[in-house]
Write an enzyme that holds these catalytic residues in place. Structure first.
Site, short mmCIF file in Angstrom:
data_model
loop_
_atom_site.label_atom_id
_atom_site.label_comp_id
_atom_site.label_asym_id
_atom_site.label_seq_id
_atom_site.Cartn_x
_atom_site.Cartn_y
_atom_site.Cartn_z
N PRO A 146 -8.75 -5.75 -5.67
CA PRO A 146 -10.02 -4.38 -6.46
C PRO A 146 -9.18 -3.83 -7.38
O PRO A 146 -8.24 -2.25 -7.36
CB PRO A 146 -10.90 -3.73 -5.22
CG PRO A 146 -9.65 -4.20 -3.77
CD PRO A 146 -8.07 -5.57 -4.25
N ASP A 167 -4.39 -1.25 -7.27
CA ASP A 167 -5.05 -2.10 -5.93
C ASP A 167 -6.00 -1.10 -5.29
O ASP A 167 -4.76 -0.10 -4.74
CB ASP A 167 -3.88 -2.82 -5.23
CG ASP A 167 -4.55 -3.50 -4.14
OD1 ASP A 167 -5.68 -2.97 -3.65
OD2 ASP A 167 -3.90 -4.37 -4.03
N HIS A 168 -6.83 -0.41 -5.18
CA HIS A 168 -7.79 0.02 -5.07
C HIS A 168 -8.18 -0.16 -3.06
O HIS A 168 -8.60 0.56 -2.02
CB HIS A 168 -9.39 0.16 -4.83
CG HIS A 168 -9.82 1.39 -5.37
ND1 HIS A 168 -9.65 2.78 -4.39
CD2 HIS A 168 -11.02 1.81 -5.63
CE1 HIS A 168 -9.73 3.80 -4.59
NE2 HIS A 168 -11.23 3.45 -5.24
N ARG A 169 -7.83 -1.00 -2.88
CA ARG A 169 -7.07 -1.45 -1.20
C ARG A 169 -6.00 -0.37 -0.54
O ARG A 169 -5.96 -0.13 0.47
CB ARG A 169 -6.91 -2.62 -1.25
CG ARG A 169 -7.97 -3.49 -1.14
CD ARG A 169 -7.70 -5.30 -0.77
NE ARG A 169 -6.38 -5.39 -1.33
CZ ARG A 169 -5.46 -6.74 -1.63
NH1 ARG A 169 -5.60 -7.30 -0.16
NH2 ARG A 169 -4.48 -6.66 -2.55
#
Ligand code: CAO
Length: 663
Positions: free
Chosen positions: A459, A635-637
């Protein structure tokens, strides 16, 4: 007040059963007989009731545990200090429904000769032992006057744990129906009278047993004849015998062999499943009546078989203890016709797993709200399907094999493009003009695949900022002579690389990768940075190691060296491994900003666009300043927005104070 331990009652087998569900939690207040866990063997599922009432102070098992008879399940704080053994023992003595039917085969069917003629008889159908107090009539499947065949369902009974069909014990006409829907009934109550045809040829035989009933009456085996099994003494010695395994009463015409569980020559233990049969109403496992070797298998998958048909011969050991008995036609099939598909239909080596439960083969789980037999549960386990997600289509919400199949089919369809990524339609571009079809280089194909993987898995979020590099640019240009002396070109890139390494140190939330187990984060203690290089063959990302420890000149040299190697196709795999973060510079080309794609498993990438001079309001006047546009994708994770904001702000702040950190 006293503490009592609730134990697994006699499950009738030496083999461990798996705890498939735990239905209570610490702190729950439970009643006697309340289901506390569901146990599952490969043949049956059964809910285990509590032997004590009180408050659960400890749950001693968890899902997936293997337990045997006597294993401790719960600790319960009871009000009265009752004996731990009393209720359990009482229940242990009470056999489950099917066993009771077996032991008292005449109890639910009584036959009376009709006075008028020998060929007609009245068959009284009684409620069998359903394993507990009252059960409800949830369906009356026939009407008075209906012609029924032996085995046709007359009524359906349901308790809170299981349901079972009560079949006609004989062909004939329904003369009386003495129960209606909603009635609460208990063992021994008359449910119907069938005016049966052919009374002469089927006299009342109080000692007859159904296959299923016999299946549950294993402990009485030596004394009781076993339906579906014919034993012949092998002539050579008394301890070896051939046991013919026959199809027991399966309650209706043909059933299909859906699985052969053994092969000729296999050694089997008593109770091992030989074949699995399935009709449109039920499926059942046919267990081996004796330990020995499979000498013959007379059926194959897909065969239609019927009652009495021999399906296998077992060369059994220990012939003396089980005398040959011709199979008897079961008087009825209460237990067999219960909706439990996996009910063993002939002598089963184990008694019902749990006293005082209803037919043990199908347990309805209140907790999970699904209702399936062992074969379906087993298949679901093998396929990794969560049964609570499968829509049941069987009677009274029972999950069928077909439901499982449809569910898996649907998942496969979705996985193949139905619900995932819609396919891009193929287009014949030549219809619109002249075209050239050019083979993509290996690197371009690899890049395409990597980008796709990253785009699908990560994401992405991108944040933008401008770094004021006015003073840094002055310094860089002042180094031209030095650069020439060193034989290296000094572009903004080495400064950016170093600034990134220092920011990774200051903001370590970016110097991580997600562990493939999905539960850990790898925090890196080194600072290797990848550098995107545009080459004729495609995009390559060599990695400069330990950027934090290298001088600007070293970084300038190494970036040129690696870019040259990349363009010459001389990079080794090692040159491209181990990056913590990447930098992608389009500064020499142009643009005001872009959204680079994270080079996963790294979690961040910095896009650099062309530095330009812009008017900047310094509080008093607009002054010309050189700004370097930066785009930070992450990476928004792994990284949250605030961390990314801090990272970019820190990075931007380093450029005006370059003197503090360049060396
Ligand atoms: N703003 C303004 N000018 C810049 C600049 C910037 N951000 N970055 C570089 N320049 C200038 C350099 O100073 C140099 O000018 P001078 O010769 O006058 O000093 C000129 O642009 C050319 O620089 P360069 O491209 O030769 O060297 P570099 O260190 O800036 O970049 C490399 C090296 C390998 C990163 C670059 O050649 C490259 O391949 N970039 C493309 C990366 C890419 O394709 N990214 C996209 C990947 S998809 O995410």
């Amino acid at each position: 007040m006293s503490k009592q331990t609730v134990k697994v009652p006699d499950i009738g087998t030496d083999q461990a059963a798996e705890v498939s569900e735990v239905l209570v939690r610490e702190g729950d207040v439970i009643e006697v007989d309340q289901s506390i866990i569901v146990l599952e063997t490969d043949k049956a599922s059964v809910e285990v009731p509590s032997s004590h009432a009180g408050k659960v102070v400890a749950v001693l098992v968890k899902e997936g545990d293997e337990v045997n008879t006597g294993a401790s399940v719960l600790e319960v704080e009871t009000e009265s200090g009752e004996s731990a053994e009393a209720p359990a023992a009482a229940k242990a003595e009470k056999p489950a429904a099917a066993t009771r039917v077996a032991e008292e085969p005449g109890s639910d069917v009584e036959e009376k000769q009709a006075p008028r003629e020998e060929a007609m008889r009245e068959v009284e159908v009684k409620i069998p032992d359903v394993g507990e107090g009252d059960v409800e009539v949830i369906e009356v499947s026939v009407e008075v006057g209906d012609e029924v065949s032996e085995g046709d369902t007359l009524i359906v009974l349901e308790s809170d744990k299981a349901s079972m069909e009560l079949p006609a014990p004989a062909s004939g006409k329904v003369a009386e129906l003495t129960v209606k829907e909603g009635d609460k009934v208990r063992e021994g109550l008359q449910a119907a009278i069938i005016q049966a045809v052919g009374g002469a040829e089927a006299p009342a035989e109080p000692a007859k047993k159904s296959g299923a009933a016999a299946a549950e009456s294993r402990p009485a085996k030596a004394a009781a004849p076993e339906e579906g099994v014919e034993e012949k003494q092998a002539p050579r010695e008394e301890v070896m015998r051939e046991v013919e395994v026959k199809v027991p009463d399966v309650g209706e015409g043909d059933v299909e062999v859906i699985e052969l569980s053994v092969e000729v020559g296999d050694e089997v233990s008593e109770g091992d499943t030989l074949i699995v049969m399935e009709s449109d109403k039920a499926s059942m496992e046919l267990p081996s009546p004796a330990a020995g070797k499979v000498a013959e298998l007379l059926v194959k998958e897909g065969d239609k078989i019927k009652q009495g048909q021999q399906i296998a011969t077992i060369q059994a050991i220990g012939g003396a203890e089980a005398p040959a008995e011709p199979p008897e036609k079961p008087p009825e099939a209460v237990a067999k016709k219960a909706p439990a598909p996996e009910k063993p239909a002939q002598p089963e080596p184990t008694p019902p797993p749990q006293p005082s439960t209803p037919p043990p083969e199908v347990a309805r789980s209140e907790a999970s709200q699904y209702y399936a037999g062992p074969a379906v549960r087993k298949l679901a386990r093998e396929l990794g399907v969560d049964l609570s997600k499968v829509k049941p289509s069987g009677p009274r919400g029972r999950l069928l094999r077909e439901d499982l199949r449809s569910y898996v089919r649907e998942l496969m369809k979705r996985g193949a493009g139905g619900g995932a990524i819609p396919e891009v339609p193929k287009v014949d571009f030549s219809r619109f003009g002249e075209i050239k079809r050019v083979k993509m280089s290996r690197i371009k194909r690899a890049t395409a695949s990597n980008m796709h993987r990253s785009w699908l898995n990560v994401p992405h979020v991108t944040q933008f900022d401008d770094a004021d590099i006015t003073e840094l640019e002055k310094f860089r240009k002042s180094q031209k002579a030095e650069a020439e002396k060193r034989g290296v070109k000094l572009t903004p890139l080495p400064f950016i690389l170093k600034a990134c390494a220092l920011t990774l140190k200051a903001e370590p939330s970016f110097n991580v990768s997600l562990d493939s187990d999905g539960e850990h984060m790898i925090e890196k203690q080194y600072f290797h940075i990848g550098m995107a290089v545009d080459t004729p063959a495609g995009l390559m990302v060599p990695v400069i190691r330990d950027v934090d420890q290298k001088s600007i000149w070293e970084l300038a040299e190494e970036s040129v060296e690696l870019a040259t190697k990349a363009r010459d196709g001389k990079l080794t795999p090692r040159d491209m491994q181990g990056g913590c973060f990447s930098v992608s510079s389009l500064g020499a080309i142009g643009g005001q900003g872009f959204t680079p794609i994270v080079n996963t498993p790294e979690v961040g990438i910095l896009g650099i666009s062309k530095a330009t001079v812009k008017p900047f309001w310094n509080g008093e006047a607009f002054v010309p300043r050189t700004f370097l546009p930066l785009s930070l994708s992450y990476d928004h994770r792994a990284v949250n927005g605030a961390d990314a904001g801090r990272f970019l702000t820190h990075l931007v702040s380093l450029f005006p104070k370059y003197e503090e950190w360049i060396d």
